[in-house]
Design an enzyme around this catalytic site. Sequence first.
Site, PDB file in Angstrom:
ATOM      1  N   ARG A 134      89.316  15.205 -43.916  1.00  0.00           N
ATOM      2  CA  ARG A 134      88.354  15.102 -45.015  1.00  0.00           C
ATOM      3  C   ARG A 134      86.998  15.097 -44.311  1.00  0.00           C
ATOM      4  O   ARG A 134      86.577  14.097 -43.764  1.00  0.00           O
ATOM      5  CB  ARG A 134      88.581  13.824 -45.812  1.00  0.00           C
ATOM      6  CG  ARG A 134      87.701  13.728 -47.041  1.00  0.00           C
ATOM      7  CD  ARG A 134      87.950  12.448 -47.823  1.00  0.00           C
ATOM      8  NE  ARG A 134      89.258  12.398 -48.420  1.00  0.00           N
ATOM      9  CZ  ARG A 134      90.041  11.309 -48.403  1.00  0.00           C
ATOM     10  NH1 ARG A 134      89.650  10.199 -47.810  1.00  0.00           N
ATOM     11  NH2 ARG A 134      91.219  11.330 -48.982  1.00  0.00           N
ATOM     12  N   PRO A 135      86.312  16.240 -44.304  1.00  0.00           N
ATOM     13  CA  PRO A 135      85.222  16.501 -43.354  1.00  0.00           C
ATOM     14  C   PRO A 135      83.904  15.769 -43.585  1.00  0.00           C
ATOM     15  O   PRO A 135      82.867  16.371 -43.878  1.00  0.00           O
ATOM     16  CB  PRO A 135      85.045  18.006 -43.468  1.00  0.00           C
ATOM     17  CG  PRO A 135      85.410  18.310 -44.874  1.00  0.00           C
ATOM     18  CD  PRO A 135      86.540  17.372 -45.199  1.00  0.00           C
ATOM     19  N   CYS A 136      83.905  14.468 -43.370  1.00  0.00           N
ATOM     20  CA  CYS A 136      82.669  13.692 -43.500  1.00  0.00           C
ATOM     21  C   CYS A 136      81.659  14.052 -42.410  1.00  0.00           C
ATOM     22  O   CYS A 136      80.462  13.826 -42.578  1.00  0.00           O
ATOM     23  CB  CYS A 136      82.977  12.200 -43.495  1.00  0.00           C
ATOM     24  SG  CYS A 136      83.994  11.632 -42.136  1.00  0.00           S
ATOM     25  N   HIS A 137      82.133  14.669 -41.325  1.00  0.00           N
ATOM     26  CA  HIS A 137      81.221  15.072 -40.252  1.00  0.00           C
ATOM     27  C   HIS A 137      80.263  16.174 -40.701  1.00  0.00           C
ATOM     28  O   HIS A 137      79.252  16.409 -40.052  1.00  0.00           O
ATOM     29  CB  HIS A 137      82.011  15.522 -39.010  1.00  0.00           C
ATOM     30  CG  HIS A 137      82.935  16.671 -39.269  1.00  0.00           C
ATOM     31  ND1 HIS A 137      84.205  16.490 -39.778  1.00  0.00           N
ATOM     32  CD2 HIS A 137      82.792  18.005 -39.083  1.00  0.00           C
ATOM     33  CE1 HIS A 137      84.796  17.668 -39.897  1.00  0.00           C
ATOM     34  NE2 HIS A 137      83.953  18.605 -39.487  1.00  0.00           N
TER      35      HIS A 137
END
Length: 170
Positions: A134-137
């Site tokens: 889940r690409p919070c970056h």
Amino acid sequence: MTLYTTLDSPLGELLLVGEESATAPGGTALASLSVPGQKGGATVRDDWTYDPAAFTAVADQLRAYFDGQLTRFALACAPARGTDFQRRVWQALEAIPYGTTTTYGKVAAEIGAARGAVRAIGTAIGANPLLIVRPCHRVIAADGSLSGYAGGSERKRQLLGIEGALPEAR
């Protein structure tokens, strides 16, 4: 039953945690992916079962991602455990395309939150249990700086570098 394993990666040893699932490929739904030293990351519990084979599909996709061969994960994930607000933020994260970034303010707008909710957005993003997947970056500050990543700013830089999405230095 909660299962776990570790996986070597360019970010360090990842901790993968999953729940048994009759519908998930390989029988395991991913519940958490943590990096070493992560703020709020999972820690192994005595009642968890070590089972590397249960995470074969997850490990294969993560390796392909780190090798630049995978741009979208297709994994069974355990139901998100969080507040309604957190789940809305996490759903917005999942919509950020590979190789792009967005800002905290744009995430707030995406979920219909007030512009002043940027801090709350950051807190919800920081509680994301599925780093990388889940690409919070992909969420950066409005000025382009790489602020606020539970796994550390250097890992955020590494992930954005893999995706060719590093903003120009300011």
